[in-house]
Enzyme design. Structure first.
Site, PDB file in Angstrom:
ATOM      1  N   GLU A 105       0.831  -1.214   0.000  1.00 37.21           N
ATOM      2  CA  GLU A 105       0.000   0.000   0.000  1.00 37.21           C
ATOM      3  C   GLU A 105       0.864   1.263   0.000  1.00 37.21           C
ATOM      4  O   GLU A 105       0.471   2.287   0.567  1.00 37.21           O
ATOM      5  CB  GLU A 105      -0.895  -0.005   1.249  1.00 37.21           C
ATOM      6  CG  GLU A 105      -2.355   0.101   1.006  1.00 37.21           C
ATOM      7  CD  GLU A 105      -2.732   0.273  -0.433  1.00 37.21           C
ATOM      8  OE1 GLU A 105      -3.064  -0.758  -1.036  1.00 37.21           O
ATOM      9  OE2 GLU A 105      -2.711   1.385  -0.975  1.00 37.21           O
TER      10      GLU A 105
HETATM   11  C1  FAD Z   1       1.956  -9.556   0.113  1.00 39.11           C
HETATM   12  C2  FAD Z   1       1.863  -8.400  -0.829  1.00 39.11           C
HETATM   13  C3  FAD Z   1       0.626  -7.951  -1.246  1.00 39.11           C
HETATM   14  C4  FAD Z   1       0.526  -6.887  -2.141  1.00 39.11           C
HETATM   15  N1  FAD Z   1      -0.705  -6.495  -2.630  1.00 39.11           N
HETATM   16  C5  FAD Z   1      -0.771  -5.618  -3.673  1.00 39.11           C
HETATM   17  C6  FAD Z   1      -1.999  -5.369  -4.363  1.00 39.11           C
HETATM   18  O1  FAD Z   1      -3.049  -5.877  -3.995  1.00 39.11           O
HETATM   19  N2  FAD Z   1      -1.969  -4.540  -5.437  1.00 39.11           N
HETATM   20  C7  FAD Z   1      -0.827  -3.963  -5.893  1.00 39.11           C
HETATM   21  O2  FAD Z   1      -0.865  -3.248  -6.877  1.00 39.11           O
HETATM   22  N3  FAD Z   1       0.366  -4.169  -5.255  1.00 39.11           N
HETATM   23  C8  FAD Z   1       0.415  -4.987  -4.165  1.00 39.11           C
HETATM   24  N4  FAD Z   1       1.607  -5.225  -3.540  1.00 39.11           N
HETATM   25  C9  FAD Z   1       2.799  -4.522  -3.985  1.00 39.11           C
HETATM   26  C10 FAD Z   1       3.283  -3.481  -2.984  1.00 39.11           C
HETATM   27  O3  FAD Z   1       2.376  -2.412  -2.903  1.00 39.11           O
HETATM   28  C11 FAD Z   1       4.695  -3.061  -3.388  1.00 39.11           C
HETATM   29  O4  FAD Z   1       5.543  -4.156  -3.106  1.00 39.11           O
HETATM   30  C12 FAD Z   1       5.168  -1.813  -2.686  1.00 39.11           C
HETATM   31  O5  FAD Z   1       4.389  -0.712  -3.076  1.00 39.11           O
HETATM   32  C13 FAD Z   1       6.652  -1.500  -2.939  1.00 39.11           C
HETATM   33  O6  FAD Z   1       6.998  -1.671  -4.264  1.00 39.11           O
HETATM   34  P1  FAD Z   1       8.272  -2.587  -4.636  1.00 39.11           P
HETATM   35  O7  FAD Z   1       8.107  -3.873  -3.913  1.00 39.11           O
HETATM   36  O8  FAD Z   1       8.415  -2.651  -6.096  1.00 39.11           O
HETATM   37  O9  FAD Z   1       9.492  -1.822  -3.982  1.00 39.11           O
HETATM   38  P2  FAD Z   1      10.360  -0.640  -4.651  1.00 39.11           P
HETATM   39  O10 FAD Z   1       9.451   0.375  -5.218  1.00 39.11           O
HETATM   40  O11 FAD Z   1      11.393  -1.226  -5.535  1.00 39.11           O
HETATM   41  O12 FAD Z   1      11.039  -0.007  -3.351  1.00 39.11           O
HETATM   42  C14 FAD Z   1      12.166  -0.606  -2.698  1.00 39.11           C
HETATM   43  C15 FAD Z   1      12.602   0.293  -1.546  1.00 39.11           C
HETATM   44  O13 FAD Z   1      12.992   1.568  -2.042  1.00 39.11           O
HETATM   45  C16 FAD Z   1      12.223   2.609  -1.464  1.00 39.11           C
HETATM   46  N5  FAD Z   1      11.906   3.618  -2.489  1.00 39.11           N
HETATM   47  C17 FAD Z   1      11.480   3.418  -3.752  1.00 39.11           C
HETATM   48  N6  FAD Z   1      11.282   4.590  -4.367  1.00 39.11           N
HETATM   49  C18 FAD Z   1      11.581   5.558  -3.488  1.00 39.11           C
HETATM   50  C19 FAD Z   1      11.561   6.985  -3.528  1.00 39.11           C
HETATM   51  N7  FAD Z   1      11.163   7.649  -4.607  1.00 39.11           N
HETATM   52  N8  FAD Z   1      11.913   7.657  -2.402  1.00 39.11           N
HETATM   53  C20 FAD Z   1      12.291   7.007  -1.301  1.00 39.11           C
HETATM   54  N9  FAD Z   1      12.335   5.659  -1.210  1.00 39.11           N
HETATM   55  C21 FAD Z   1      11.986   4.944  -2.290  1.00 39.11           C
HETATM   56  C22 FAD Z   1      10.970   1.940  -0.931  1.00 39.11           C
HETATM   57  O14 FAD Z   1      10.418   2.644   0.177  1.00 39.11           O
HETATM   58  C23 FAD Z   1      11.483   0.566  -0.534  1.00 39.11           C
HETATM   59  O15 FAD Z   1      12.030   0.624   0.758  1.00 39.11           O
HETATM   60  C24 FAD Z   1       1.708  -6.256  -2.602  1.00 39.11           C
HETATM   61  C25 FAD Z   1       2.970  -6.696  -2.148  1.00 39.11           C
HETATM   62  C26 FAD Z   1       3.052  -7.765  -1.303  1.00 39.11           C
HETATM   63  C27 FAD Z   1       4.419  -8.257  -0.897  1.00 39.11           C
END
Ligand code: FAD
Length: 590
Positions: free
Chosen positions: A437
């Site tokens: 989220e």
């Molecule tokens: C169990 C589970 C359920 C989920 N359910 C849904 C769902 O229903 N629908 C959906 O669409 N997604 C869903 N997600 C996805 C989830 O919302 C994302 O994993 C999350 O938003 C982070 O994206 P990412 O994993 O690609 O991490 P990344 O975006 O790659 O981020 C990695 C790290 O870098 C940091 N970071 C990235 N960009 C920045 C920035 N600009 N400034 C500062 N820090 C930054 C982040 O805070 C994080 O610590 C789910 C994920 C899981 C694991």
């Protein structure tokens, strides 16, 4: 098996004794019919369902997990039946639009109900949490035909909803998403692409699912300005299966009863919601709903963990009490509750849970005022407070929820680490709430950069003025006043520092973000604790007062102010150190 008792008494205290929910509901036409008796009956019934149908499946659902078989996903044993009881009770539509079969209950009440279901069984409740958010999106941005087609089914629980944002290369940065939507006829489109991590993307609880999907139209602008929103049903109106299917489910640390799916769209039929290329703005309606909701996951986890740690501490005999008067006679040991350090662990959890419960109700109230009040100024201010405080609720609740589950685990010592007592499941289940989220880092950036630095501190000032008004109106217990004033000043100075220096230092907002969010949460809890202590002290003067409950409130509020609120000074110090210490290392120096 871990136990859980819905916090009915505390919810009533927060809603009616502290925030005077009835007066607010009476003042708004849309909520005029709701009174204390009705609200307490709803909380009681929701609590009973959470305790009796959700809780018994929490540990077994974790042990069994979801299963994937050639595109079909089975939820753990018992989930479908418990979900049916929940759906038949009309719980998905509790806050839904009455014109389409929802019950139109105020948000202030639905947040109370959500906390209980999340606490009792996060995995099972997630299917509904996403559905309620999908319904809100459709009711806010869908066409009339779309509302009539989908809202009654979602409110009835016979169709669930999903939120399809994330792709392998597009997580926090949704501007990178690639799923394509080609126009067919009328408002129909053909969607192709892969979404990952989709909660409830496939399951066996209902026959149909509506996926709310972000995708790009041909020739859409690059980045987040070229994203459109589509409704993609799993089963089409002619009964045919749409070309969307789960390719796999994730094996993960926690919430194992919640199906997290890879979803493949292979020319799936979808329907545009809102304007082309304006989809992200519409999707924010659902994302903001889910952010508060996921915050409540953190709150619920903190509560169930606390209840089980407390029960254990009462029974477990280890060591002698430091004070002679607390020692049991003729016994080799006393229970854990006599030890100051165990009390510190438990009181920290209790103070965060009850402070969070009050903050959740406060944010719920602002959502109701923003939506239903005829008073334009009050509605606008409430909308600003919601904008400012939603990322705080999401991140602060879930950070405190995770911390609370770990503290609870500590109370049980080694028994908290092994599976038998259930504490390790709470830790695993709540961990994701800090990540999905929008990670808590992204929430902190939203608060600090978008909602504060770029807003010139206006909304932050509105919030600070609420706290200042409380301090000025004579309701703050005198002994708590200096601490609350100090935290308020730390917040005001930190806000001014961020606003003043962000333009010249582009790394400042990001460097300060997590500390600033924590400071905001801490101030909110400090304010609400002072308010609750004041109400509890007045209650103790009344005949027939619930003495243990109210004295417990006062003592917990005193603890929060003595032991937790002073962290505000450290947070201010960190924020005012700027970005230098964070940005100094060159990449190769890590
Ligand atoms: C169990 C589970 C359920 C989920 N359910 C849904 C769902 O229903 N629908 C959906 O669409 N997604 C869903 N997600 C996805 C989830 O919302 C994302 O994993 C999350 O938003 C982070 O994206 P990412 O994993 O690609 O991490 P990344 O975006 O790659 O981020 C990695 C790290 O870098 C940091 N970071 C990235 N960009 C920045 C920035 N600009 N400034 C500062 N820090 C930054 C982040 O805070 C994080 O610590 C789910 C994920 C899981 C694991």
């Amino acid at each position: 098996m871990p136990g859980y008792t819905a916090p009915r008494r505390d919810l009533s205290f927060v809603l009616f004794d502290v925030l005077d929910a009835e007066a607010h509901w009476r003042a708004m036409a849309a909520t005029r019919e709701v009174d204390r008796a009705l609200a307490e009956a709803i909380v009681d019934a929701g609590g009973t369902l959470a305790e009796s149908a959700f809780l018994p499946l929490n540990a077994s659902g974790d042990a069994e997990g979801c299963r994937f078989d050639d595109g079909a996903v089975s939820t753990p044993r018992g989930f479908a039946q418990a979900y049916r009881s929940y759906a038949e009770g009309g719980w998905t539509g509790l806050g839904g639009e009455p014109a389409y079969g929802g019950q139109g209950m105020p948000k202030m009440l639905t947040v109370a109900v959500e906390e209980m279901f999340f606490a009792a069984n996060t995995s099972l409740y997630l299917y509904s949490a996403l559905s309620a958010g999908a319904a809100l999106l459709i009711s806010s941005h869908g066409s009339e035909a779309m509302k009539q087609r989908w809202l009654p089914e979602i409110y009835a629980g016979s169709t669930t909803g999903t939120m399809c944002l994330t792709e392998p290369q597009a997580g926090s940065d949704l501007g990178l998403l690639r799923t394509r939507a080609e126009p067919l006829e009328g408002d129909e489109y053909s969607l192709t692409g892969t979404k990952i991590f989709i909660t409830g993307g496939e399951h066996d609880l209902t026959d149909n699912i509506v996926h709310l999907v972000l995708a790009r139209l041909p020739d859409a602008p690059e980045g987040s300005r070229g994203i459109s929103l589509f409704l993609v049903p799993k089963v089409l109106d002619d009964g045919q299966r749409n070309a969307v299917a789960a390719g796999a489910i994730e094996h993960k640390m926690g919430i194992r009863g919640s199906a997290t799916c890879v979803l493949n769209f292979d020319g799936a039929r979808g329907y545009l919601i809102g304007e082309p290329n304006r989809g992200l703005a519409c999707m924010f309606t659902m994302m903001n709903y889910e952010r508060l909701s996921i915050g409540l996951q953190g709150l619920g986890a903190g509560e169930i963990a606390y209840q089980n740690a407390l029960a254990y501490a009462r029974d477990r005999l280890q060591g002698r009490a430091p004070r002679a008067e607390d020692r049991r006679e003729n016994a080799a040991a006393d229970n854990l509750l006599v030890h100051p350090d165990v009390r510190r662990l438990l009181l920290t959890q209790k103070a965060y849970n009850e402070g969070g419960r009050a903050f959740a109700a406060f944010v719920g109230l602002q959502l109701d005022i923003a939506k239903f009040s005829d008073d334009e100024v009050a509605a606008r201010d409430a909308a600003d407070l919601v904008a400012l405080l939603t990322p705080v609720a999401k991140a602060y609740f879930t950070d405190r929820g995770f911390e609370g589950t770990v503290l609870a685990q500590q109370v049980l010592g080694g028994h908290g680490y092994v599976g038998e007592w259930g504490l390790e499941q709470f830790v695993r289940d709540v961990r994701i709430a800090q990540i999905y989220e929008g990670t808590n880092g992204i929430q902190a950036m939203d608060l600090t950069d978008r909602k504060t630095a770029r807003d010139g501190g206006r909304m932050a000032g509105l919030f600070a003025d609420r706290v200042a008004a409380f301090l000025a109106d004579g309701h703050c217990p005198e002994r708590l006043r200096p601490g609350l004033e100090a935290a308020l000043e730390a917040f005001r100075r930190s806000t001014a520092f961020i606003v003043e220096h962000s333009a010249e230092d582009p790394a400042l907002a990001g460097s300060a973000a997590c500390d600033y969010l924590e400071l905001t949460g801490l101030l909110a809890y400090g304010w609400l604790w002072a308010w609750m202590v004041n109400v509890a002290e007045a209650g103790l003067e009344e005949d027939g007062a619930d003495v243990d409950f109210l004295q417990g409130k006062v003592a917990t509020g005193n603890f929060f102010h003595a032991r937790l609120l002073p962290l505000s000074a450290t947070l201010e110090q960190r924020i005012s150190s700027g970005s230098a210490s964070i940005m100094a290392l060159a990449a190769q120096q890590f």
